[in-house]
Design a protein around this motif. Structure first.
Motif, mmCIF file in Angstrom:
data_model
loop_
_atom_site.group_PDB
_atom_site.id
_atom_site.type_symbol
_atom_site.label_atom_id
_atom_site.label_comp_id
_atom_site.label_asym_id
_atom_site.label_seq_id
_atom_site.Cartn_x
_atom_site.Cartn_y
_atom_site.Cartn_z
ATOM 1 N N TRP A 133 0.614 -1.344 -0.029
ATOM 2 C CA TRP A 133 0.117 0.139 -0.012
ATOM 3 C C TRP A 133 0.969 1.336 -0.071
ATOM 4 N N ARG A 134 2.041 1.169 0.661
ATOM 5 C CA ARG A 134 2.924 2.314 0.729
ATOM 6 C C ARG A 134 3.548 2.803 -0.724
ATOM 7 N N GLY A 135 3.805 1.757 -1.327
ATOM 8 C CA GLY A 135 4.658 1.900 -2.532
ATOM 9 C C GLY A 135 3.435 2.218 -3.678
ATOM 10 N N ALA A 136 2.170 1.676 -3.511
ATOM 11 C CA ALA A 136 0.989 1.965 -4.503
ATOM 12 C C ALA A 136 0.728 3.355 -4.220
ATOM 13 N N VAL A 137 0.369 3.699 -3.130
ATOM 14 C CA VAL A 137 -0.146 5.254 -2.919
ATOM 15 C C VAL A 137 0.910 6.334 -3.212
ATOM 16 N N ALA A 138 2.535 5.920 -3.118
ATOM 17 C CA ALA A 138 3.374 6.846 -3.465
ATOM 18 C C ALA A 138 3.723 6.837 -4.933
ATOM 19 N N GLY A 139 3.073 5.817 -5.805
ATOM 20 C CA GLY A 139 3.237 6.037 -7.192
ATOM 21 C C GLY A 139 4.344 5.380 -7.879
ATOM 22 N N ILE A 140 4.584 4.108 -7.159
ATOM 23 C CA ILE A 140 5.840 3.085 -7.673
ATOM 24 C C ILE A 140 5.711 2.772 -9.243
#
Length: 257
Positions: A132-139
């Motif tokens: 979720w952290r990577g997804a919401v940060a736009g990886i």
């Protein structure tokens, strides 16, 4: 394994999302655990990795792996780069690998987070770990831009329009209940399509929205539509197991004789 043979025929890139079956690990790691960091027997893990690469007819000696830290750092391997140096950078902490070199597989590991593979018509690809952290940060969009740069494209959006994006098995919206703070971060980043009224978040919708905002075509986004939490006999699930489990993988490579 889930794969796309038509893609392999068209651009020479083989992709795969693995499951739990077909390996030599035992107990909570049964049987095709690909993660070296989960207290499984290292020799068993290396044999499991060898089996996956061999099944894909990929080289089994040199494989780019990442020390995944739920961030957005993406390493890049070009033909002229030293694999050892890039591997060292990846082990310092990263969650995505862009590979523009032939005959070098990239492998990342998962147990509920979303595996993403992006493939360009040029044969350049990326393998991405989107929790979720990577997804919401736009990886996902960061990987697309890194691929465009590796291929020498100034117009990253035009480049992204020609790419295929594959989202493998991960915890589905039906099981991914999040607190209000996490819900709000997804709402702020991608709007209401990725957050249900009951507080469940769709990683698939978030990743697709991120990629499309970078220029990708929604028609070229394919999702396995398999929830790892609901299907923990076929895939490893951190939530279903209470935190003790193996890791399945996402792997890609471009073959060049």
């Amino acid at each position: 394994m889930l794969t796309d043979e038509a893609l392999s025929q068209a651009v020479g890139v083989r992709i795969a999302f693995t499951g739990r079956d077909g390996g030599v690990s035992g107990g909570a790691f049964s049987s095709l655990n690909l993660g070296l960091h989960v207290s499984d027997d290292a020799d068993a893990v290396l044999e499991n990795r060898r089996r996956v690469l061999e099944a894909l007819e990929a080289p089994t000696v040199a494989c780019l792996t990442c020390n995944q830290v739920h961030g957005t750092h993406v390493v890049v391997l070009n033909d002229a780069d030293d694999l050892t140096a890039v591997q060292r950078e990846a082990q310092e902490g990263c969650d995505g690998a862009v590979v523009a070199a032939a005959n070098t597989p990239a492998l990342l590991c998962f147990a509920d987070c979303a595996p993403v593979i992006v493939v360009s018509p040029t044969g350049t690809f990326s393998v991405v770990h989107a929790g979720w952290r990577g997804a919401v940060a736009g990886i996902a969009s960061k990987a697309l831009r890194a691929m465009a740069q590796a291929d020498g494209w100034a117009d990253a959006a035009a480049y992204a329009r020609g790419c295929n994006l594959y989202i493998g098995p991960h915890i589905g919206v039906e099981c991914f209940e999040c607190g209000p703070d996490v819900q709000q971060r997804f709402l702020d980043a991608f709007g209401p399509a990725c957050v249900r009224a009951d507080g469940h978040v769709s990683l698939m919708e978030a990743i697709a929205a991120d990629a499309c905002a970078a220029g990708a075509s929604r028609e070229r986004v394919a999702c396995a539509n398999v929830c790892t939490r609901c299907n923990d006999q076929a895939y490893f699930s951190y939530r279903a197991s209470g935190g003790v489990c193996g890791r399945h993988g996402a792997v890609a490579f471009r073959r060049e004789d």
